[in-house]
Design a protein around this motif. Structure first.
Motif, PDB file in Angstrom:
ATOM      1  N   TRP A   1       0.824  -1.210   0.000  1.00 20.77           N
ATOM      2  CA  TRP A   1       0.000   0.000   0.000  1.00 20.77           C
ATOM      3  C   TRP A   1       0.857   1.258   0.000  1.00 20.77           C
ATOM      4  CZ3 TRP A   1      -4.668   0.689  -1.522  1.00 20.77           C
ATOM      5  CH2 TRP A   1      -5.574  -0.372  -1.460  1.00 20.77           C
ATOM      6  N   GLY A   2       1.957   1.177   0.747  1.00 22.57           N
ATOM      7  CA  GLY A   2       2.882   2.310   0.767  1.00 22.57           C
ATOM      8  C   GLY A   2       3.443   2.590  -0.610  1.00 22.57           C
ATOM      9  N   ALA A   3       3.800   1.510  -1.319  1.00 21.08           N
ATOM     10  CA  ALA A   3       4.345   1.658  -2.668  1.00 21.08           C
ATOM     11  C   ALA A   3       3.298   2.238  -3.612  1.00 21.08           C
ATOM     12  CB  ALA A   3       4.811   0.299  -3.186  1.00 21.08           C
ATOM     13  N   ILE A   4       2.038   1.761  -3.466  1.00 21.14           N
ATOM     14  CA  ILE A   4       0.958   2.246  -4.342  1.00 21.14           C
ATOM     15  C   ILE A   4       0.738   3.741  -4.122  1.00 21.14           C
ATOM     16  CG2 ILE A   4      -1.531   2.148  -4.741  1.00 21.14           C
ATOM     17  CD1 ILE A   4      -1.287  -0.923  -4.206  1.00 21.14           C
ATOM     18  N   PHE A   5       0.702   4.149  -2.836  1.00 21.80           N
ATOM     19  CA  PHE A   5       0.474   5.570  -2.545  1.00 21.80           C
ATOM     20  C   PHE A   5       1.656   6.411  -3.017  1.00 21.80           C
ATOM     21  CE2 PHE A   5      -2.771   4.169   0.620  1.00 21.80           C
ATOM     22  CZ  PHE A   5      -3.806   4.895   0.070  1.00 21.80           C
TER      23      PHE A   5
END
Ligand code: ZN
Length: 97
Positions: A32-36
């Motif tokens: 999720w961190g990478a997506i954001f």
């Protein structure tokens, strides 16, 4: 009274999300961190492209950065603005011998 109900609902939702978040494995959190992070970078790139009239920010260095001297008059002109004839560079078509 209405505000209190909204606050309670918000608190319950936040608590439920937090509970769920606690159970998510670290890999999913990283995903999720990478997506954001990617979404943020893309938004930034789009914003910069808009500021440049829709063109990408970075133009190739070979197109505008390289300055070459004219064989006839010696004037330095960007490579994209000059004329290259049989390996010799000229500032304009008039200076081509
Ligand atoms: Zn010239």
């Amino acid at each position: 009274m209405k505000l209190l109900v909204i606050l309670v609902v918000l608190f319950v939702v936040a608590y439920a999300l937090w509970q769920k978040w606690q159970r998510i494995p670290p890999q999913t959190k990283q995903l999720w961190g990478a997506i954001f992070g990617m979404a943020g970078a893309m938004r930034q790139a789009k914003k910069q492209a808009k500021q440049n009239g829709g063109f990408p920010v970075e133009t190739p260095v070979t197109n505008r950065g390289l300055m070459l001297p004219c064989t006839t008059c010696g004037l330095h002109v960007p490579q994209s603005e000059g004329v290259l004839v049989s390996g010799r560079f000229y500032c304009s078509a008039e200076h081509v011998k």
